[in-house]
Design a protein around this motif. Structure first.
Motif, PDB file in Angstrom:
ATOM      1  N   PRO A 129       2.941  -5.959   5.114  1.00  0.00           N
ATOM      2  CA  PRO A 129       2.138  -6.356   3.956  1.00  0.00           C
ATOM      3  C   PRO A 129       1.636  -5.163   3.130  1.00  0.00           C
ATOM      4  O   PRO A 129       1.018  -4.247   3.661  1.00  0.00           O
ATOM      5  N   GLY A 130       1.964  -5.190   1.834  1.00  0.00           N
ATOM      6  CA  GLY A 130       1.516  -4.150   0.917  1.00  0.00           C
ATOM      7  C   GLY A 130       2.382  -2.911   0.884  1.00  0.00           C
ATOM      8  O   GLY A 130       2.120  -1.989   0.103  1.00  0.00           O
ATOM      9  N   VAL A 131       3.431  -2.855   1.698  1.00  0.00           N
ATOM     10  CA  VAL A 131       4.330  -1.691   1.727  1.00  0.00           C
ATOM     11  C   VAL A 131       5.727  -2.152   1.316  1.00  0.00           C
ATOM     12  O   VAL A 131       6.379  -2.929   2.024  1.00  0.00           O
ATOM     13  N   LYS A 132       6.166  -1.689   0.159  1.00  0.00           N
ATOM     14  CA  LYS A 132       7.443  -2.149  -0.386  1.00  0.00           C
ATOM     15  C   LYS A 132       8.609  -1.554   0.375  1.00  0.00           C
ATOM     16  O   LYS A 132       8.628  -0.357   0.672  1.00  0.00           O
ATOM     17  N   ALA A 133       9.579  -2.385   0.678  1.00  0.00           N
ATOM     18  CA  ALA A 133      10.824  -1.884   1.262  1.00  0.00           C
ATOM     19  C   ALA A 133      11.558  -1.071   0.202  1.00  0.00           C
ATOM     20  O   ALA A 133      11.604  -1.468  -0.968  1.00  0.00           O
ATOM     21  N   PRO A 134      12.109   0.093   0.555  1.00  0.00           N
ATOM     22  CA  PRO A 134      12.829   0.895  -0.442  1.00  0.00           C
ATOM     23  C   PRO A 134      13.992   0.112  -1.038  1.00  0.00           C
ATOM     24  O   PRO A 134      14.641  -0.682  -0.352  1.00  0.00           O
ATOM     25  N   SER A 135      14.239   0.337  -2.307  1.00  0.00           N
ATOM     26  CA  SER A 135      15.393  -0.302  -2.946  1.00  0.00           C
ATOM     27  C   SER A 135      16.682   0.184  -2.282  1.00  0.00           C
ATOM     28  O   SER A 135      16.767   1.330  -1.816  1.00  0.00           O
ATOM     29  N   SER A 184      -0.234   0.968  -6.006  1.00  0.00           N
ATOM     30  CA  SER A 184      -1.247   0.200  -5.262  1.00  0.00           C
ATOM     31  C   SER A 184      -2.069  -0.699  -6.181  1.00  0.00           C
ATOM     32  O   SER A 184      -2.667  -1.675  -5.731  1.00  0.00           O
ATOM     33  N   ASP A 185      -2.091  -0.375  -7.490  1.00  0.00           N
ATOM     34  CA  ASP A 185      -2.763  -1.271  -8.436  1.00  0.00           C
ATOM     35  C   ASP A 185      -2.027  -2.602  -8.551  1.00  0.00           C
ATOM     36  O   ASP A 185      -2.570  -3.574  -9.079  1.00  0.00           O
ATOM     37  N   PHE A 186      -0.788  -2.626  -8.080  1.00  0.00           N
ATOM     38  CA  PHE A 186       0.023  -3.846  -8.092  1.00  0.00           C
ATOM     39  C   PHE A 186       0.246  -4.347  -6.656  1.00  0.00           C
ATOM     40  O   PHE A 186       1.207  -5.048  -6.377  1.00  0.00           O
ATOM     41  N   ASN A 187      -0.686  -3.910  -5.774  1.00  0.00           N
ATOM     42  CA  ASN A 187      -0.731  -4.381  -4.390  1.00  0.00           C
ATOM     43  C   ASN A 187       0.494  -3.989  -3.567  1.00  0.00           C
ATOM     44  O   ASN A 187       0.881  -4.678  -2.630  1.00  0.00           O
ATOM     45  N   LEU A 188       1.101  -2.876  -3.924  1.00  0.00           N
ATOM     46  CA  LEU A 188       2.254  -2.356  -3.199  1.00  0.00           C
ATOM     47  C   LEU A 188       2.178  -0.837  -3.145  1.00  0.00           C
ATOM     48  O   LEU A 188       1.582  -0.206  -4.028  1.00  0.00           O
ATOM     49  N   GLN A 189       2.784  -0.255  -2.122  1.00  0.00           N
ATOM     50  CA  GLN A 189       2.982   1.182  -2.068  1.00  0.00           C
ATOM     51  C   GLN A 189       4.279   1.456  -1.334  1.00  0.00           C
ATOM     52  O   GLN A 189       4.849   0.565  -0.690  1.00  0.00           O
TER      53      GLN A 189
END
Length: 362
Positions: A19-25, A146-151
């Protein structure tokens, strides 16, 4: 004001490691790459031919003009839920790609600084100071995500990304162009939004004016190194390789940006016109050090890129479809072939020889 305004928005369009951690493209031919090189060859380079210029640029690095620049101000302390839908998706993707590219530079420069410290302290210091800049850039971009709820998990990226080996001269060609095109991309967006503040949808763009000066100085550092290694610039092989890297960098940007034209439209920019401007300016910058420049004024130059871009869009559309993988691949092949043909035509389009243009006999 902060937390009460930031109600998490579901990130259903993104895969997450947790949650909150984007999988790399997923890596593709158009995504930012991580590099490694021959550190011993780099360490053995003699800078004496152009040492004064190298030292002058390192002195600018030491001055650290942007040491207080990358500090988030109160303007970030608000909700960004109004940036939603496709615009939000494209904007997060822009932040991710930019962060990944900056972090890639950080890793390469940091490793060069570490490996060269005892063998070539002059170059080592330059690379170490550039890694400091790139770390700030990547951290600032990741914080913006993180302002878009992801890092991004940058430690995970370090371990999971595959690394491409380039010999030092190819590292110089590629990173020089990456830094210079980065300068022209950032300054062009900044100047546009400075004139049209109503299109500044997010405050990170206000930082681009000073930010891009880091990119410019980094490019100048690689230019100074190449001038100290004239064998990288003054023979027929150098002309062929410089032509290859110019075309690769320009085509990659053009195909990427046209696929994401909606992002640029949200800033009030036409993606194609923006790319044409950036390509022409970067081409002019490269002509100050490279032995050739591409003939971007040739009437077919951007026509070929347009055709390749149309084919790239069709490949992307097919990839999003519901066909079986084999059928997708077969359907994509003609468009892949089109891109290949256009790249070959562009590569063999006669470039401008800078020795002739300057009236200098090499």
């Amino acid at each position: 004001m902060v937390d009460s305004l930031r109600k998490p928005q579901e990130n259903t369009q993104f895969d997450e490691l947790r949650p909150g951690v984007k999988a790399p493209s997923k890596d593709t031919i158009l995504t930012p790459r991580f590099y490694t090189t021959d550190f011993d060859e780099m360490a053995a380079m003699d800078m004496s031919v152009n040492e004064d210029e190298v030292r002058a640029i390192i002195e600018e690095f030491r001055a650290d003009y942007n040491r207080h620049h990358f500090v988030r101000t109160d303007v970030f302390d608000q909700s960004w839920e109004h940036i939603d839908g496709k615009t939000r998706e494209l904007f997060v993707e822009f932040l991710e790609r930019s962060c990944t590219a900056e972090f890639s530079g950080f890793l390469l420069y940091k490793e060069l600084g570490r490996r060269l410290k005892d063998k070539n302290p002059l170059l080592a210091e330059g690379f170490t100071l550039m890694s400091r800049d790139e770390a700030r850039h990547a951290g600032f971009l990741n914080k913006a995500m993180s302002d878009f709820n992801l890092q991004l998990d940058l430690g995970f990226l370090t371990k999971s990304k595959s690394y491409t080996f380039f010999k030092p001269k190819f590292i110089f060609y590629a990173t020089y162009l990456s830094e210079k095109i980065g300068y022209w991309r950032y300054i062009t967006i900044f100047r546009h939004l400075d004139s049209h503040p109503e299109n500044r949808i997010y405050p990170i763009f206000q930082f681009f004016e000073n930010w891009c000066q880091d990119e410019n100085r980094h490019g100048d550092f690689f230019s100074a190194i190449m001038k100290a290694q004239p064998q990288f610039l003054n023979d027929w092989k150098a002309k062929l390789w410089c032509r290859f890297f110019l075309l690769s960098v320009f085509a990659t940007m053009f195909l990427n940006d046209i696929q994401r034209s909606g992002f640029y439209a949200s800033l009030g920019l036409d993606a194609r016109e923006y790319d044409i401007h950036v390509i022409k300016k970067t081409n002019e910058s490269a002509a100050k050090v490279f032995p050739i420049m591409l003939n971007v004024e040739h009437p077919d130059f951007f026509k070929h890129l347009d055709t390749a871009s149309d084919a790239s869009l069709k490949i992307s559309d097919i990839g999003k479809g519901t066909q079986p993988k084999l059928l997708k691949t077969l359907s994509q092949l003609p468009h892949i072939a089109t891109i290949g043909v256009k790249m070959i035509q562009l590569y063999f389009m006669k470039p401008i020889d800078m020795a002739t243009a300057r009236g200098v006999v090499r």
